[in-house]
Design a protein around this motif. Structure first.
Motif, PDB file in Angstrom:
ATOM      1  N   ASN A   1     -41.415 -44.044 -37.122  1.00  0.00           N
ATOM      2  CA  ASN A   1     -40.326 -44.264 -37.808  1.00  0.00           C
ATOM      3  C   ASN A   1     -40.662 -43.542 -39.157  1.00  0.00           C
ATOM      4  OD1 ASN A   1     -38.110 -45.389 -36.311  1.00  0.00           O
ATOM      5  ND2 ASN A   1     -38.883 -47.368 -37.039  1.00  0.00           N
ATOM      6  N   LEU A   2     -41.933 -43.046 -39.331  1.00  0.00           N
ATOM      7  CA  LEU A   2     -42.800 -42.459 -40.372  1.00  0.00           C
ATOM      8  C   LEU A   2     -42.960 -41.014 -40.059  1.00  0.00           C
ATOM      9  CD1 LEU A   2     -45.005 -45.015 -41.847  1.00  0.00           C
ATOM     10  CD2 LEU A   2     -43.112 -44.337 -42.879  1.00  0.00           C
ATOM     11  N   ILE A   3     -43.747 -40.846 -38.759  1.00  0.00           N
ATOM     12  CA  ILE A   3     -44.046 -39.575 -38.208  1.00  0.00           C
ATOM     13  C   ILE A   3     -43.432 -39.296 -36.843  1.00  0.00           C
ATOM     14  CG2 ILE A   3     -45.964 -38.277 -37.744  1.00  0.00           C
ATOM     15  CD1 ILE A   3     -47.627 -40.422 -39.353  1.00  0.00           C
ATOM     16  N   PRO A   4     -42.971 -38.019 -36.879  1.00  0.00           N
ATOM     17  CA  PRO A   4     -42.362 -37.801 -35.503  1.00  0.00           C
ATOM     18  C   PRO A   4     -43.398 -38.123 -34.453  1.00  0.00           C
ATOM     19  CG  PRO A   4     -41.868 -35.779 -37.023  1.00  0.00           C
ATOM     20  CD  PRO A   4     -42.822 -36.962 -37.878  1.00  0.00           C
ATOM     21  N   THR A   5     -42.730 -38.575 -33.129  1.00  0.00           N
ATOM     22  CA  THR A   5     -43.611 -39.142 -32.091  1.00  0.00           C
ATOM     23  C   THR A   5     -42.974 -38.529 -30.661  1.00  0.00           C
ATOM     24  OG1 THR A   5     -44.382 -41.067 -33.475  1.00  0.00           O
ATOM     25  CG2 THR A   5     -44.801 -41.011 -31.075  1.00  0.00           C
ATOM     26  N   VAL A   6     -44.025 -37.988 -30.067  1.00  0.00           N
ATOM     27  CA  VAL A   6     -43.483 -37.627 -28.755  1.00  0.00           C
ATOM     28  C   VAL A   6     -44.229 -38.737 -27.983  1.00  0.00           C
ATOM     29  CG1 VAL A   6     -43.780 -36.123 -26.703  1.00  0.00           C
ATOM     30  CG2 VAL A   6     -43.144 -35.251 -29.152  1.00  0.00           C
ATOM     31  N   ILE A   7     -43.607 -39.260 -26.807  1.00  0.00           N
ATOM     32  CA  ILE A   7     -44.331 -40.232 -25.936  1.00  0.00           C
ATOM     33  C   ILE A   7     -44.440 -39.753 -24.739  1.00  0.00           C
ATOM     34  CG2 ILE A   7     -43.795 -42.480 -24.687  1.00  0.00           C
ATOM     35  CD1 ILE A   7     -42.263 -43.417 -27.086  1.00  0.00           C
ATOM     36  N   GLU A   8     -45.496 -39.716 -24.004  1.00  0.00           N
ATOM     37  CA  GLU A   8     -45.866 -39.205 -22.666  1.00  0.00           C
ATOM     38  C   GLU A   8     -45.590 -40.260 -21.818  1.00  0.00           C
ATOM     39  OE1 GLU A   8     -49.418 -36.717 -21.564  1.00  0.00           O
ATOM     40  OE2 GLU A   8     -50.026 -38.645 -20.540  1.00  0.00           O
ATOM     41  N   ILE A   9     -44.747 -40.300 -20.713  1.00  0.00           N
ATOM     42  CA  ILE A   9     -44.497 -40.969 -19.833  1.00  0.00           C
ATOM     43  C   ILE A   9     -45.114 -40.517 -18.406  1.00  0.00           C
ATOM     44  CG2 ILE A   9     -42.595 -42.238 -18.660  1.00  0.00           C
ATOM     45  CD1 ILE A   9     -42.374 -42.361 -21.420  1.00  0.00           C
ATOM     46  N   ASN A  10     -45.849 -41.507 -17.598  1.00  0.00           N
ATOM     47  CA  ASN A  10     -46.720 -41.285 -16.391  1.00  0.00           C
ATOM     48  C   ASN A  10     -46.233 -41.892 -15.139  1.00  0.00           C
ATOM     49  OD1 ASN A  10     -48.917 -39.184 -17.221  1.00  0.00           O
ATOM     50  ND2 ASN A  10     -48.954 -40.803 -18.786  1.00  0.00           N
ATOM     51  N   THR A  11     -45.322 -42.885 -15.292  1.00  0.00           N
ATOM     52  CA  THR A  11     -44.854 -43.505 -14.040  1.00  0.00           C
ATOM     53  C   THR A  11     -43.439 -44.189 -14.413  1.00  0.00           C
ATOM     54  OG1 THR A  11     -45.544 -45.245 -12.502  1.00  0.00           O
ATOM     55  CG2 THR A  11     -45.606 -45.890 -14.745  1.00  0.00           C
ATOM     56  N   LEU A  12     -42.863 -44.513 -13.430  1.00  0.00           N
ATOM     57  CA  LEU A  12     -41.288 -45.376 -13.562  1.00  0.00           C
ATOM     58  C   LEU A  12     -42.040 -46.747 -14.003  1.00  0.00           C
ATOM     59  CD1 LEU A  12     -38.519 -44.765 -13.468  1.00  0.00           C
ATOM     60  CD2 LEU A  12     -38.589 -45.404 -10.746  1.00  0.00           C
ATOM     61  N   PHE A  13     -42.108 -47.107 -15.215  1.00  0.00           N
ATOM     62  CA  PHE A  13     -42.465 -48.382 -15.416  1.00  0.00           C
ATOM     63  C   PHE A  13     -41.598 -49.574 -15.030  1.00  0.00           C
ATOM     64  CE2 PHE A  13     -44.338 -45.709 -18.899  1.00  0.00           C
ATOM     65  CZ  PHE A  13     -45.552 -45.930 -18.609  1.00  0.00           C
ATOM     66  N   LYS A  14     -40.347 -49.523 -15.148  1.00  0.00           N
ATOM     67  CA  LYS A  14     -39.485 -50.318 -14.406  1.00  0.00           C
ATOM     68  C   LYS A  14     -39.605 -50.869 -13.233  1.00  0.00           C
ATOM     69  CE  LYS A  14     -34.964 -52.146 -14.389  1.00  0.00           C
ATOM     70  NZ  LYS A  14     -33.280 -51.727 -14.799  1.00  0.00           N
TER      71      LYS A  14
END
Length: 371
Positions: free
Chosen positions: A104-117
């Protein structure tokens, strides 16, 4: 840009993820960006330039581990804030309050490597710990999704099935890649003394999605026709393997490249269906291709979607038992590819990192500009 790369991993172990992360960092630096890695880990090895380690406890090691780890991640996030990055690049992590606050302080990109669910649901049937992890994921993952500024995944399918487009946040799928230099050479081919063609399979773990049982089934059904080199990131000596599988544990890159010399082709992950996935950009396949090895891929590879498959790429069904059922196709492919090495100029357009990491950085810049 000044980028803070956050990851929870044992970066002292030279596995596929470690090589990928350090390669990404170097590619971003080569593009003119400043990057520091902030790594939470249970094991700290030798110092790595540009990597800041934060030693955490194994979360199930004691009742106090979770409390101590809160402090570890708080310290990590404080260090990131002090670094003053323009953007945070977070390799997907379970929800943590300090990380959510940082996002919420710094723009963040999340890397997703699998279908977690799909993965966590399958693993929840293994034991009570995995059951708790699954329900913790269900209860908390949307908090990260809301705080994130964007998502980048290793496959198109992950974004679609994982519901990331529905968040209305910027999304991009960028397949895993690997550096291939202009003067790099393929490995030579050394015919095995037995005269029986060999296939190589890298497996960093024994999780079902790696497809170890499918490999073993194929090996049992092809004794005298095929032999296999199993390069593992774990102690595989306890596994009951057929006579035509040779185990190599914990090899560094220079060592497994020697194993590649005796291989006709490399086999990709053979159990993605266990996680409800049919598409991926598996790291081991990039290692094979960068060495010039033809590949056998029992799923759809993101980098090859909607393209006519080259002759050195054998795509098989993503199903239980597919390797054994497709034995004749595999043997015919091996006969055709025996002694052949792919010219790296043909490999680069599919998995060369210069192009794909430039695309990743462009996506991060777009996210930052729109935050």
């Amino acid at each position: 840009m000044r980028i803070a790369y956050i990851i929870t991993w044992n970066l002292s172990h030279n596995d596929g993820v470690t090589r990928k992360v350090l390669r990404q960092v170097q590619e971003w630096k080569d593009l003119g960006h400043e990057v520091q890695v902030f790594c939470a880990t249970e094991k700290k090895g030798e110092n790595i330039p540009g990597v800041h380690f934060f030693i955490k406890d194994h979360v199930w090691s004691s009742p106090l581990a979770a409390i101590r780890n809160r402090k570890v991640y708080s310290s990590l996030c404080d260090a990131v804030v002090k670094y003053q990055p323009d953007l945070v690049y977070l390799r997907w992590e379970f929800h943590k309050k300090s990380l959510n606050k940082l996002m919420n302080l710094i723009p963040t990109v999340i890397e997703i490597n699998t279908l977690f669910k799909g993965e966590f649901k399958r693993r929840s049937r293994e034991n009570w710990i995995e059951f708790i992890r699954y329900w913790y994921y269900l209860m908390t993952h949307n908090k990260f999704n809301k705080s994130s500024s964007g998502f980048v995944s290793a496959s198109k399918e992950i974004l679609e099935l994982g519901g990331y487009y529905e968040t209305k946040k910027p999304c991009s799928f960028i397949p895993n890649s690997i550096p291939i230099s202009e003067n790099q050479e393929t490995v030579s081919y050394s015919k095995p003394q037995s005269g029986i063609p060999r296939l190589v399979f890298i497996s960093s773990g024994i999780q079902p999605w790696h497809g170890m049982q499918n490999l073993i089934e194929l090996a049992k059904n092809s004794i005298g026709e095929l032999e296999f080199d199993l390069i593992t990131g774990f102690d595989a000596e306890s596994l009951e393997l057929p006579e035509n599988i040779q185990i190599y544990s914990f090899l560094e890159k220079e060592e497994f490249m020697k194993v590649f010399k005796g291989s006709v082709a490399g086999i990709g992950s053979a159990g993605l269906y266990e996680n409800g996935m049919d598409e991926a950009s598996v790291l081991k396949v990039r290692e094979y291709l960068a060495a010039g090895l033809p590949v056998i891929v029992p799923y759809k590879d993101t980098a090859f979607l909607d393209k006519e498959l080259p002759e050195w790429f054998l795509e098989l069904p993503n199903e239980a038992g597919a390797l054994a059922r497709e034995k004749e196709n595999i043997i015919n492919f091996v006969k055709k590819m025996k002694g052949f090495r792919i010219p790296l100029d043909d490999v680069i357009p599919y998995v060369g990192s210069k192009y794909w990491e430039a695309e990743r950085v462009k996506f991060m810049e777009d996210v930052l500009n729109n935050s």
